[in-house]
Design a protein around this motif. Structure first.
Motif, PDB file in Angstrom:
ATOM      1  N   ARG A   8       0.891  -1.191   0.124  1.00  0.00           N
ATOM      2  CA  ARG A   8      -0.158   0.040  -0.128  1.00  0.00           C
ATOM      3  C   ARG A   8       0.873   1.483  -0.061  1.00  0.00           C
ATOM      4  N   TRP A   9       1.974   1.356   0.867  1.00  0.00           N
ATOM      5  CA  TRP A   9       2.780   2.337   0.916  1.00  0.00           C
ATOM      6  C   TRP A   9       3.640   2.712  -0.492  1.00  0.00           C
ATOM      7  N   LEU A  10       3.882   1.495  -1.032  1.00  0.00           N
ATOM      8  CA  LEU A  10       4.547   1.378  -2.374  1.00  0.00           C
ATOM      9  C   LEU A  10       3.718   2.355  -3.360  1.00  0.00           C
ATOM     10  N   LEU A  11       2.427   1.918  -3.274  1.00  0.00           N
ATOM     11  CA  LEU A  11       1.424   2.418  -4.438  1.00  0.00           C
ATOM     12  C   LEU A  11       0.937   3.854  -4.076  1.00  0.00           C
ATOM     13  N   GLU A  12       0.730   4.261  -3.002  1.00  0.00           N
ATOM     14  CA  GLU A  12       0.311   5.528  -2.479  1.00  0.00           C
ATOM     15  C   GLU A  12       1.357   6.401  -2.366  1.00  0.00           C
ATOM     16  N   THR A  15       5.824   5.219  -5.112  1.00  0.00           N
ATOM     17  CA  THR A  15       5.859   5.655  -6.478  1.00  0.00           C
ATOM     18  C   THR A  15       6.037   7.053  -6.858  1.00  0.00           C
ATOM     19  N   PRO A  16       5.088   7.823  -6.055  1.00  0.00           N
ATOM     20  CA  PRO A  16       5.282   9.225  -5.933  1.00  0.00           C
ATOM     21  C   PRO A  16       6.366   9.763  -5.508  1.00  0.00           C
ATOM     22  N   ARG A  17       6.965   9.287  -4.375  1.00  0.00           N
ATOM     23  CA  ARG A  17       8.165   9.652  -3.989  1.00  0.00           C
ATOM     24  C   ARG A  17       9.323   9.706  -4.978  1.00  0.00           C
ATOM     25  N   TYR A  18       9.422   8.394  -5.505  1.00  0.00           N
ATOM     26  CA  TYR A  18      10.678   8.181  -6.614  1.00  0.00           C
ATOM     27  C   TYR A  18      10.435   8.983  -7.760  1.00  0.00           C
ATOM     28  N   PHE A  83      -8.771  16.111  -3.246  1.00  0.00           N
ATOM     29  CA  PHE A  83      -8.000  15.091  -4.100  1.00  0.00           C
ATOM     30  C   PHE A  83      -7.016  14.677  -2.939  1.00  0.00           C
ATOM     31  N   GLY A  84      -7.104  13.051  -2.901  1.00  0.00           N
ATOM     32  CA  GLY A  84      -6.189  12.444  -1.622  1.00  0.00           C
ATOM     33  C   GLY A  84      -5.824  10.923  -2.577  1.00  0.00           C
ATOM     34  N   ALA A  85      -5.031  10.443  -1.917  1.00  0.00           N
ATOM     35  CA  ALA A  85      -4.556   8.964  -2.395  1.00  0.00           C
ATOM     36  C   ALA A  85      -5.812   8.178  -2.365  1.00  0.00           C
ATOM     37  N   HIS A  86      -6.851   8.406  -1.617  1.00  0.00           N
ATOM     38  CA  HIS A  86      -8.088   7.439  -1.527  1.00  0.00           C
ATOM     39  C   HIS A  86      -8.777   7.586  -2.878  1.00  0.00           C
ATOM     40  N   ASN A  87      -8.717   8.723  -3.504  1.00  0.00           N
ATOM     41  CA  ASN A  87      -9.428   8.671  -4.781  1.00  0.00           C
ATOM     42  C   ASN A  87      -8.666   8.680  -6.179  1.00  0.00           C
ATOM     43  N   VAL A  88      -7.595   8.282  -6.097  1.00  0.00           N
ATOM     44  CA  VAL A  88      -6.638   7.808  -7.340  1.00  0.00           C
ATOM     45  C   VAL A  88      -7.136   6.525  -7.906  1.00  0.00           C
ATOM     46  N   GLN A  89      -7.436   6.671  -9.090  1.00  0.00           N
ATOM     47  CA  GLN A  89      -7.891   5.635  -9.794  1.00  0.00           C
ATOM     48  C   GLN A  89      -6.838   4.723 -10.222  1.00  0.00           C
ATOM     49  N   LEU A  90      -6.974   3.326  -9.809  1.00  0.00           N
ATOM     50  CA  LEU A  90      -6.019   2.308  -9.806  1.00  0.00           C
ATOM     51  C   LEU A  90      -6.758   1.091 -10.607  1.00  0.00           C
ATOM     52  N   PRO A  91      -6.048   0.181 -11.081  1.00  0.00           N
ATOM     53  CA  PRO A  91      -6.608  -1.007 -11.804  1.00  0.00           C
ATOM     54  C   PRO A  91      -7.196  -1.781 -10.338  1.00  0.00           C
ATOM     55  N   GLY A  92      -8.414  -2.527 -10.759  1.00  0.00           N
ATOM     56  CA  GLY A  92      -8.865  -3.312  -9.694  1.00  0.00           C
ATOM     57  C   GLY A  92      -8.038  -4.123  -8.743  1.00  0.00           C
ATOM     58  N   PRO A  93      -7.392  -5.050  -9.113  1.00  0.00           N
ATOM     59  CA  PRO A  93      -6.543  -5.682  -8.175  1.00  0.00           C
ATOM     60  C   PRO A  93      -5.567  -4.870  -7.312  1.00  0.00           C
TER      61      PRO A  93
END
Length: 431
Positions: A8-12, A15-18, A83-93
């Motif tokens: 979860r950290w990596l996705l939210e 990835t933005p950090r890097y 806007f927040g990390a909770h409403n970023v559109q990501l693939p279902g999995p």
């Protein structure tokens, strides 16, 4: 902590950090502002470079603006949502992975009213607004004065102190703890939890920092469960008791509201007090004027809020195809709004890089946001900081820095982690 939390950290965050660090090395002004060490400790040169790229800047990591008019317009326009990390559109999995690592109620995820739009935002905000009316805030003045006096008295005479740990952090935590019905002995624990959890308000934070924040929220969640159950049995006259008795919010909403009030009621004020001390010590001529014209203290607080904003930025997402500053933004477009940049827009503030406690329009700053998400506790923060700063300088007229102030390692929340001072001789009276 389970590996799913790392995912979860990596996705939210990871990835933005890097991505930000990569773009910062390539010279992108927005990425340098929020993804570099220089942007962390001295954001204003990067803000001015961003402003020089146009009113609305489109970089490789998205849209951003430091323009006062555009920032205020986006904050007040119902076509833009939170806007927040909770409403970023990501693939279902990937969405399922995040949901499998759910955090307890906290300030940066629904149902916190900080990150939701109407009609849910309207309902939750209405439930707590009575605690922040001018009359309700006025009733807290005497308690703010007594807490401040106690803290000043406890500071060592003719000695050194860390004004963040020993003073600036203690004033707001005492008041918000009483507003939420927390016992006095819990303050130290809440300070520790709050310090650990506050990076959740930032973005691109390190895994170790995120893990510590998540752990703090999990521990605080257990405390809130017990506290809410206790208030149901023995309610007090605090705001959380009134919400529990009313029964309009479920337990998750109660805990989200409590954690938001605690975070928002603390973070802005401690940063405001610390930033105010540093600016006044850096501008002794203005501090000298306050000693002869104490009626300028309210104006001084507004200028600190404008000049060195405790909250530097926020973001909005377009809820439909819309226009901002002559640019068409498609539905889902995200715009980062530099509140600190808007507060130093030369089209709005004359000589914006000059700290001036007599500035006539300082109160037009956007530090407390604007529109439906205007900070509920803005009046309380102003009162707490105004009294705390005036009382401090009255009690210790020879106050001086004894070392280099240490900035907090956060981009969004702009304040100090440590503020070493030499107190000097103690005066016999305060305000």
């Amino acid at each position: 902590m389970s590996p799913r939390y790392w995912l979860r950290w990596l996705l939210e965050q990871g990835t933005p950090r890097y991505a930000l660090r990569f773009q910062a090395r390539r010279g992108d002004p927005f990425a340098q502002l929020v993804g570099s060490t220089s942007g962390l400790y001295d954001p204003y040169p990067h803000i001015e470079e961003l402003r020089g790229r146009g009113r609305l800047y489109k970089g490789p990591v998205g849209w951003a603006t430091a323009d006062y008019e555009l920032t205020r317009a986006a904050l007040r326009d119902s076509r833009f949502g939170i806007f927040g990390a909770h409403n970023v559109q990501l693939p279902g999995p990937l969405t399922k992975l995040i949901r499998a690592a759910e955090l307890p109620p906290n300030p940066v995820e629904p149902p916190s009213m900080l990150v939701i739009d109407p009609p849910e935002h309207t309902r939750l905000r209405k439930s707590v607004s009575a605690a922040f009316t001018p009359r309700a805030i006025g009733r807290l003045r005497e308690r703010i004065e007594s807490v401040t006096a106690e803290l000043l008295h406890a500071l060592p005479e003719d000695g050194s102190a860390d004004l963040i740990e020993d003073y600036a952090a203690q004033v707001p935590i005492a008041i918000i703890a009483e507003m939420l019905g927390f016992p006095q002995e819990s303050r130290k624990q809440f300070l520790a939890w709050g310090d650990a959890a506050s990076p959740l308000l930032d973005f691109g934070i390190a895994w170790r920092t995120w893990r510590a924040a998540a752990t703090a929220m999990i521990n605080m969640d257990g405390y809130l469960d017990e506290h809410i159950a206790r208030l149901r049995r023995e309610p007090g006259d605090d705001i959380l008791s009134s919400l529990v008795i009313a029964g309009d919010l479920d337990d998750r909403e109660l805990k989200a509201t409590a954690s938001l009030l605690m975070g928002a009621g603390f973070e802005t004020t401690v940063n405001l007090i610390g930033n105010g001390v540093v600016q006044l010590l850096a501008h002794p001529e203005q501090l000298a004027r306050l000693r002869t014209e104490p009626e300028l203290w309210p104006q001084t607080v507004e200028e600190v809020l404008r000049f060195d904003a405790p909250v530097q930025s926020t973001a909005r997402t377009a809820l439909c195809d819309t226009e901002l500053g002559g640019v068409t933004l498609h539905k889902g477009s995200v715009v980062v709004l530099s509140l600190a940049g808007a507060n130093r827009d030369p089209k709005m503030f004359e000589n914006p890089d000059r700290f001036d406690i007599t500035r006539s329009n300082a109160k037009d700053h956007l530090t407390f946001s604007s529109g439906i998400h205007t900070c509920l506790g803005a009046s309380l923060a102003r009162m707490e900081a105004g009294y705390a700063l005036r009382a401090l300088f009255d009690r210790f007229p020879e106050l001086a820095l004894s070392g280099t102030p240490e900035r907090r390692p956060l981009y969004t929340l702009h304040g100090y982690a440590r503020l070493p001072v030499n107190l000097g001789r103690r005066a016999t009276a305060t305000v």
